[in-house]
Design a protein around this motif. Structure first.
Motif, PDB file in Angstrom:
ATOM      1  N   TRP A  62       0.869  -1.198   0.000  1.00  0.00           N
ATOM      2  CA  TRP A  62       0.000   0.000   0.000  1.00  0.00           C
ATOM      3  C   TRP A  62       0.906   1.248   0.000  1.00  0.00           C
ATOM      4  N   SER A  63       1.173   1.776  -1.175  1.00  0.00           N
ATOM      5  CA  SER A  63       1.963   3.014  -1.306  1.00  0.00           C
ATOM      6  C   SER A  63       1.286   3.905  -2.337  1.00  0.00           C
ATOM      7  N   PRO A  64       0.257   4.608  -1.966  1.00  0.00           N
ATOM      8  CA  PRO A  64      -0.516   5.391  -2.945  1.00  0.00           C
ATOM      9  C   PRO A  64       0.337   6.377  -3.731  1.00  0.00           C
ATOM     10  N   SER A  65       1.352   6.984  -3.060  1.00  0.00           N
ATOM     11  CA  SER A  65       2.163   7.971  -3.774  1.00  0.00           C
ATOM     12  C   SER A  65       2.976   7.326  -4.891  1.00  0.00           C
ATOM     13  N   LYS A  66       3.255   5.991  -4.760  1.00  0.00           N
ATOM     14  CA  LYS A  66       3.972   5.271  -5.819  1.00  0.00           C
ATOM     15  C   LYS A  66       3.006   4.552  -6.754  1.00  0.00           C
ATOM     16  N   GLY A  67       1.725   4.770  -6.533  1.00  0.00           N
ATOM     17  CA  GLY A  67       0.714   4.138  -7.393  1.00  0.00           C
ATOM     18  C   GLY A  67       0.475   2.687  -7.060  1.00  0.00           C
ATOM     19  N   LYS A  68       0.862   2.265  -5.836  1.00  0.00           N
ATOM     20  CA  LYS A  68       0.653   0.859  -5.441  1.00  0.00           C
ATOM     21  C   LYS A  68      -0.526   0.775  -4.460  1.00  0.00           C
ATOM     22  N   PHE A  69      -1.523   0.022  -4.876  1.00  0.00           N
ATOM     23  CA  PHE A  69      -2.737  -0.084  -4.067  1.00  0.00           C
ATOM     24  C   PHE A  69      -3.035  -1.553  -3.752  1.00  0.00           C
ATOM     25  N   GLY A  70      -2.435  -2.033  -2.719  1.00  0.00           N
ATOM     26  CA  GLY A  70      -2.715  -3.415  -2.279  1.00  0.00           C
ATOM     27  C   GLY A  70      -3.725  -3.373  -1.138  1.00  0.00           C
ATOM     28  N   PHE A  71      -4.871  -3.987  -1.354  1.00  0.00           N
ATOM     29  CA  PHE A  71      -5.960  -3.861  -0.375  1.00  0.00           C
ATOM     30  C   PHE A  71      -5.995  -4.964   0.675  1.00  0.00           C
ATOM     31  N   TRP A  72      -5.105  -5.953   0.550  1.00  0.00           N
ATOM     32  CA  TRP A  72      -5.214  -7.087   1.459  1.00  0.00           C
ATOM     33  C   TRP A  72      -5.179  -6.694   2.948  1.00  0.00           C
ATOM     34  N   PRO A  73      -4.273  -5.767   3.370  1.00  0.00           N
ATOM     35  CA  PRO A  73      -4.268  -5.418   4.808  1.00  0.00           C
ATOM     36  C   PRO A  73      -5.624  -4.880   5.291  1.00  0.00           C
ATOM     37  N   TYR A  76     -11.164   9.909   2.550  1.00  0.00           N
ATOM     38  CA  TYR A  76     -11.945  10.497   1.463  1.00  0.00           C
ATOM     39  C   TYR A  76     -11.958  12.024   1.601  1.00  0.00           C
ATOM     40  N   GLY A  77     -11.577  12.703   0.542  1.00  0.00           N
ATOM     41  CA  GLY A  77     -11.549  14.163   0.558  1.00  0.00           C
ATOM     42  C   GLY A  77     -10.237  14.739   1.043  1.00  0.00           C
ATOM     43  N   GLU A  78      -9.374  13.858   1.613  1.00  0.00           N
ATOM     44  CA  GLU A  78      -8.114  14.353   2.173  1.00  0.00           C
ATOM     45  C   GLU A  78      -6.951  14.195   1.184  1.00  0.00           C
ATOM     46  N   MET A  79      -6.937  13.065   0.508  1.00  0.00           N
ATOM     47  CA  MET A  79      -5.742  12.693  -0.266  1.00  0.00           C
ATOM     48  C   MET A  79      -5.994  12.742  -1.772  1.00  0.00           C
ATOM     49  N   MET A  80      -6.890  13.593  -2.181  1.00  0.00           N
ATOM     50  CA  MET A  80      -7.314  13.552  -3.572  1.00  0.00           C
ATOM     51  C   MET A  80      -6.261  14.076  -4.557  1.00  0.00           C
ATOM     52  N   SER A  81      -5.212  14.678  -4.014  1.00  0.00           N
ATOM     53  CA  SER A  81      -4.160  15.164  -4.912  1.00  0.00           C
ATOM     54  C   SER A  81      -3.327  13.999  -5.470  1.00  0.00           C
ATOM     55  N   ILE A  82      -3.364  12.878  -4.768  1.00  0.00           N
ATOM     56  CA  ILE A  82      -2.614  11.707  -5.248  1.00  0.00           C
ATOM     57  C   ILE A  82      -3.391  11.055  -6.378  1.00  0.00           C
ATOM     58  N   PRO A  83      -2.737  10.846  -7.523  1.00  0.00           N
ATOM     59  CA  PRO A  83      -3.451  10.238  -8.659  1.00  0.00           C
ATOM     60  C   PRO A  83      -4.023   8.864  -8.287  1.00  0.00           C
ATOM     61  N   MET A  84      -5.157   8.588  -8.761  1.00  0.00           N
ATOM     62  CA  MET A  84      -5.837   7.296  -8.588  1.00  0.00           C
ATOM     63  C   MET A  84      -6.375   7.051  -7.173  1.00  0.00           C
ATOM     64  N   TYR A  85      -6.072   7.930  -6.231  1.00  0.00           N
ATOM     65  CA  TYR A  85      -6.493   7.664  -4.847  1.00  0.00           C
ATOM     66  C   TYR A  85      -8.014   7.625  -4.746  1.00  0.00           C
ATOM     67  N   ASP A  86      -8.632   8.558  -5.484  1.00  0.00           N
ATOM     68  CA  ASP A  86     -10.095   8.617  -5.520  1.00  0.00           C
ATOM     69  C   ASP A  86     -10.668   7.270  -5.974  1.00  0.00           C
ATOM     70  N   SER A  87     -10.099   6.753  -7.070  1.00  0.00           N
ATOM     71  CA  SER A  87     -10.576   5.470  -7.597  1.00  0.00           C
ATOM     72  C   SER A  87     -10.324   4.336  -6.603  1.00  0.00           C
ATOM     73  N   ALA A  88      -9.167   4.420  -5.927  1.00  0.00           N
ATOM     74  CA  ALA A  88      -8.829   3.367  -4.955  1.00  0.00           C
ATOM     75  C   ALA A  88      -9.858   3.331  -3.824  1.00  0.00           C
ATOM     76  N   LEU A  89     -10.248   4.515  -3.356  1.00  0.00           N
ATOM     77  CA  LEU A  89     -11.231   4.545  -2.263  1.00  0.00           C
ATOM     78  C   LEU A  89     -12.592   4.058  -2.745  1.00  0.00           C
ATOM     79  N   MET A  90     -12.926   4.380  -3.993  1.00  0.00           N
ATOM     80  CA  MET A  90     -14.189   3.870  -4.553  1.00  0.00           C
ATOM     81  C   MET A  90     -14.147   2.357  -4.695  1.00  0.00           C
ATOM     82  N   PHE A  91     -12.946   1.851  -5.045  1.00  0.00           N
ATOM     83  CA  PHE A  91     -12.793   0.399  -5.131  1.00  0.00           C
ATOM     84  C   PHE A  91     -12.945  -0.222  -3.737  1.00  0.00           C
TER      85      PHE A  91
END
Lengths: 295, 272
Positions: A56-67, A254-269
């Motif tokens: 899970w490293s959103p700034s690097k574009g890594k979104f692992g949801f297992w944890p 939600y609403g806090e980290m929206m500057s990070i690309p794809m974060y919005d989509s990750a939270l929706m996922f």
């Protein structure tokens, strides 16, 4: 038939069908909406990678949801293990053994507990359960903990779910005909034997249903759990370590980290995952209910 | 042990006809009163019920027949608000004031309710349930008893190929006969029947009534009903109740031809 009565009949029929269809469509609309918003994430990652990876490293574009999935499951399982036996035996006692006076005292207490806002349970968790876990329970198991942990989340969540599951179980046991219990007693069963062999057996589908709805509610609970669970992205199996359930991830970010690309989509996922898992829990329990009813 | 010899086994309970002579009452009730708070449900009930006969408790709904029946196997214990005083002697045991455990008392009395309540298990397990509660674990014995009691109520041929099916899969009439077989399996002295045909169709009702006529050779039957014709068909003795009291009792011919009280006269007029 009088013209006006026919019109009223048609309108009321149409109105009832419309409301029913709306309710049926709601989860579909929510699911489709979340899927569309989460779709950008799927362009770079497969669904399997997303749900099985722990990176899970959103700034690097890594979104692992297992944890987060594991955190949710862990807290829910603990809360179920605490709450289920308490609710089952309390409901049996209230419906089969208690005096009417005790029942009259208990019902309002259960209703008050059910009506408390979850933030109150969260505050209670911070003030009582977190220190209890940190100073007393963790040392018993030879481990150290800040108290903000999966275990604390499980306890707080179980207390929140108890009135909810207890109310359903009371309803379930109250539907068992007295004649059935009398039949078992007249054959020589003791009170407990009649409850064990008849009341509980007759109530299997209802008990499963109550437990299923309780688990689904626990899985989606957010505020109180978020306040005591530690909200740390870890994949530890130690229940005295912090965790980070899916609802907490969404609510915290939600609403806090929206500057990070794809974060919005990750939270929706994450929200979509939550929806699918709760749907799956319900389907599994429906299957068990169906199977039990057939037996 | 061969299956043929199993019927001779004494399952911790002597056969009915070895207990007392035909003339002696099997149930004696003295000064029985039941209260719920200020409401007096049963008022000074004194009654003797003869052995191996059908005694019908007759009366309008709400007159206390079912409460009287439930006192006899202490199912009134389930209702904490009920206050029961007096004596009920089943044979020599005062069951209201006893140190004997209640399940043992209840096993002396098979119960047949207004509507059948099969346990939520198979047909076989329904009949086997009471037997197992008596501590009998030998499968041959249980199998034998299940078959014997299902035959006794005329159900064996209808269910012998589906003993493991849920009891609820039977028709209502079959369920009621299953409940009767289940009660007989624990070898009771008395059968308490609380309007047992009220939920049944006429054919099923007739089967149950015929069973009672056969069963009274071996069991004492106490039947609650408000159906006058059923009382006429079945009763050896009639106990007429009104407003928590026993108003009249006697042989059906005497009672119905020469009612002595206004209450019974009115009931007979309305009933006919």
């Amino acid at each position: 038939m009088h013209f006006r009565r026919r019109i009223v009949d048609k309108i009321s029929g149409f109105w009832m069908v419309t409301t029913m269809v709306t309710i049926l469509l709601m989860p579909v609309i929510i699911g489709v909406g979340l899927y569309i918003k989460a779709q950008p994430l799927f362009e770079h990652n497969s669904v399997w990678d997303l749900i099985s990876s722990s990176d899970w490293s959103p700034s690097k574009g890594k979104f692992g949801f297992w944890p987060f999935i594991a955190g949710s499951l862990y807290v829910t399982i603990f809360s179920f293990l605490f709450a289920a036996p308490i609710c089952l035996f309390a409901a049996i006692h209230l419906t089969q053994f208690s005096s009417k006076r005790l029942v009259q005292i208990m019902y309002p207490v259960i209703d008050v507990l059910a009506g408390l806002p979850s933030v109150i349970y969260g505050v209670w968790g911070i003030l009582v359960i977190v220190p209890l876990v940190s100073n007393f329970l963790a040392p018993i198991f030879n481990t150290s903990s800040s108290g903000y942990s999966i275990f604390a989340g499980g306890i707080v969540l179980s207390v929140m779910c108890i009135p909810y599951m207890l109310n359903m179980l009371i309803e379930v046991f109250n539907t068992v005909p007295v004649g059935l219990k009398e039949a078992a007693l007249s054959l020589g069963a003791t009170q407990w034997e009649s409850v064990k062999h008849v009341v509980i057996r007759k109530s299997y589908p209802g008990i499963i249903s109550a437990f299923g709805l309780g688990i689904a509610k626990a899985f989606g609970e957010t505020i109180a759990v978020m306040m005591v669970v530690g909200n740390s992205v870890m994949s530890s199996h130690n229940p005295f370590d912090a965790g980070y359930p899916l609802p907490a991830l969404i609510a915290n970010n939600y609403g806090e980290m929206m500057s990070i690309p794809m974060y919005d989509s990750a939270l929706m996922f994450a929200a979509l995952l939550l929806l699918v898992i709760i749907l799956a829990i319900n389907l599994v329990f429906r299957y068990f209910i169906h199977k039990t009813q057939k037996q | 042990m061969s299956v043929e010899n199993l019927d001779t086994i004494n399952w911790n309970m002597p056969e009915t006809d070895t207990i007392a002579s035909e003339s002696s009452p099997i149930v004696r009730i003295n000064e029985l009163n039941v209260h719920v708070k200020d409401h007096h449900i049963l008022k000074n009930i004194n009654l003797e019920i003869p052995k191996n006969q059908i005694t019908v408790l007759l009366g309008a709904s709400g007159c206390g027949k079912t409460t009287l029946l439930k006192c006899m196997n202490r199912l009134t214990d389930l209702y904490k608000e009920l206050k029961v005083t007096g004596n009920i002697f089943i044979e020599e045991d005062d069951i209201l004031n006893t140190s004997t455990n209640i399940p043992t008392i209840r096993q002396k009395m098979g119960l047949l309710s207004q509507r059948p309540y099969p346990l939520p298990v198979s047909i076989y397990k329904n009949v086997a349930y009471g037997i197992k509660l008596k501590g009998i674990r030998v499968k041959n014995l249980i199998d034998y008893s299940v078959e014997k009691n299902l035959k006794e109520v005329g159900l064996w041929d209808e269910v012998k190929n589906r003993l493991n099916s849920p009891a609820t899969s039977l028709s209502i009439g079959q369920q009621q006969r299953l409940c009767l077989a289940r009660g007989l399996a624990v070898k009771p002295r008395i059968i308490l029947a609380d309007e047992p045909t009220s939920a049944l169709d006429p054919i099923s009702s007739k089967i149950i009534e015929n069973q009672f006529k056969v069963l009274k050779k071996h069991y004492t039957i106490i039947l609650v009903t408000h159906v006058l014709r059923q009382a006429v068909r079945l009763a050896d003795n009639v106990v007429f109740m009104h407003d928590g009291r026993i108003i009249e009792q006697g042989k059906p011919d005497e009672l119905f031809k020469n009612p002595q009280t206004e209450e019974l006269k009115n009931y007979l007029v309305e009933g006919n």
